[in-house]
Scaffold this active site. Structure first.
Site, short mmCIF file in Angstrom:
data_model
loop_
_atom_site.label_atom_id
_atom_site.label_comp_id
_atom_site.label_asym_id
_atom_site.label_seq_id
_atom_site.Cartn_x
_atom_site.Cartn_y
_atom_site.Cartn_z
N LEU A 54 1.21 -7.13 -4.93
CA LEU A 54 0.81 -4.96 -4.36
C LEU A 54 1.87 -5.13 -5.05
CD1 LEU A 54 0.23 -4.94 -1.47
CD2 LEU A 54 -1.42 -4.00 -2.40
N ASP A 55 2.19 -4.03 -6.69
CA ASP A 55 2.93 -3.70 -6.85
C ASP A 55 3.67 -2.23 -5.99
OD1 ASP A 55 5.08 -3.08 -8.85
OD2 ASP A 55 3.57 -1.29 -9.78
N LYS A 56 4.77 -3.21 -5.39
CA LYS A 56 5.21 -1.84 -4.11
C LYS A 56 5.44 -0.19 -4.77
CE LYS A 56 9.86 -0.71 -4.21
NZ LYS A 56 10.05 0.81 -3.97
#
Length: 470
Positions: A80-82
């Protein structure tokens, strides 16, 4: 298929020994061979995935690569890209910390003077919104010169005229401002910055002074990009589905750790630069253990996905920016979020149209339902094929005549292949763990069930031939 061919050849030789005419042997042998070919299997798989994709589209989930509807059932790791995915991708200003006798309003006012709304810089936008939302009235000033943010200098500068006095206003990275300013208690300054970092804040410092010479520190502005409201709930949901979430961010370890704590993603935080120096075997193991990857560059996202794939994982990746495109393309399941760029959407295999991440949970559940339908059809096809081929062949060896006609077998073909395509719409339940097609297990299960069906077929044949059963 080789087994079927062997049976047909044996059947053919045995028929010749019994002096059965070729006009009877050839049609029957060819029909038995055709019955062993899974003619409708590719079509059924495609229909199952297409109907699943249609179901997802009605929920705002667009599948751009058909196989992704099935691949997501096998996904066991989701990166998951923050920024923009777990968080809102909107910078906000926290509680300003003034220095040297300045007030909190002064910190915001001077930061505002060194901001430009037209630049669309997220930090400038956050400062301007903070000033307006808190009804802070900026002093009357005239901006003489403005230098937008420069990554090489890590600061924004403005030369302003306030009541006839020329002032230089600078805002930027705290370490840069510290070098340009006279700070009486530098230890306190760094202590405050460290505390803010541990709480998940990014920080900028604001200073003013003459056109030349040292600046005077005005204060520190804490900035934060808060997690989406549904992020914590989403992460708990995919954990229940036995998909391991991993957060990927360019932020430092302290900020990454705080965001990870807020969304309950895990507490094993790794520096990607340290991992890249390990041997390949140790690298795979370390990446599998990590919950959060900090200080990640765009090219590192691709590296993380590829390394996990080398470890035998089916990998998902979410992203929204151009720099996420290579990782989205490499992953088995690339997911572009609602606010993603066109490049990210083109590289992804699934595109979300609703804000937030909860739609991914629905995509996983639907993907696992698709897998169950495909598995059901595959088992059914193998069992029916074994039943037709083995029963028809062995029954000829036993009773020495064909128990069905070629026309009957053709009817069976339509029944087994085309009618059972409706399994693609079967009502099934999703599994609570990732699914992968295991040919060995499928064949074993099919052989056991086929054996029982073949026994049933011979029992039916015996009833038909036994005069006492009439």
């Amino acid at each position: 298929m080789l087994f079927d061919v062997s049976l047909v050849i044996t059947l053919f030789i045995y028929s010749l020994l019994l002096k059965v005419s070729l006009s009877e042997i050839l049609p029957f042998s060819l029909i038995v061979l055709i019955a062993s070919v899974p003619l409708a299997l590719p079509a059924t798989f495609t229909i199952a995935m297409a109907l699943g994709s249609l179901e997802l589209s009605k929920k705002g989930i667009l599948v751009t690569r058909l196989t992704a509807a099935e691949d997501i059932a096998s996904m066991d790791v989701l990166n998951l890209d923050k920024t923009g995915t777990i968080t809102e991708n909107r910078m906000r200003v926290g509680d300003p910390i003034p220095f040297n006798g300045f007030t909190k309003e002064d910190v915001v006012k001077f930061a505002y003077m060194a901001s430009d709304e037209a630049s669309h810089d997220p930090i400038d936008t956050a400062v301007i919104m903070c000033l307006r939302e808190n009804n802070i009235a900026p002093e009357k000033y005239e901006r003489i010169e403005f230098k937008p943010f420069d990554p090489s200098t890590k600061r924004t500068e403005a030369i302003v005229n306030i009541n006839g006095k020329i002032i230089r206003v600078v805002k930027g990275a705290p370490q840069v401002i510290a070098q340009m300013s006279e700070i009486l208690d530098i230890q306190k300054y760094h202590s405050i910055l460290e505390k803010l970092s541990k709480k998940g804040y990014r920080t900028i410092s604001v200073a003013i002074g003459d056109k030349e010479g040292k600046l005077k520190l005005v204060g520190i502005l804490p900035l934060y990009d808060r997690p989406r409201k549904d992020s914590r709930e989403f992460i708990n949901e995919i954990k229940k589905l036995n998909v391991k979430p991993k957060m990927v961010t360019g932020d430092n370890v302290l900020i990454a750790g705080e965001i990870a704590r807020q969304v309950d993603i895990g507490n094993v935080i790794c520096d990607i630069n340290t991992i890249k120096q390990l041997e390949e075997k140790d690298r795979i193991k370390k990446i599998e253990e990590c919950d959060v990857f900090a200080e990640v560059f765009p090219e590192d996202k691709y590296f993380i996905v590829k390394t996990l794939q080398d470890g035998g994982h089916y990998v998902g990746m979410t992203g929204d920016g151009v720099n996420d495109a290579p990782a989205l393309k490499q992953a088995e399941v690339g997911i572009a979020v609602a606010n993603a760029t066109d490049v990210a959407k083109a590289s992804a295999s699934i595109v979300l149209t609703h804000e937030g991440l909860t739609d991914i949970v629905e995509a996983i559940k639907t993907g696992r339902r698709i897998y169950q339908r495909i598995l059901t059809y595959t088992l059914n096809k193998i069992i029916k094929t074994l039943q037709v081929v083995i029963f028809l062949t062995l029954s000829f060896f036993i009773v020495r005549f064909f128990v069905t006609t070629p026309f009957d077998v053709i009817l069976l073909l339509f029944l087994n292949d085309f009618v059972t395509m409706s399994i693609a719409t079967d009502n099934v339940r999703y599994s609570m763990k990732p699914e992968r097609l295991d040919a060995g297990k499928i064949v074993k299960a099919s052989l056991i069930l086929a054996f029982l069906v073949i026994i049933e077929s011979f029992f039916t044949l015996w009833l038909g031939l036994n005069p006492f059963s009439r």
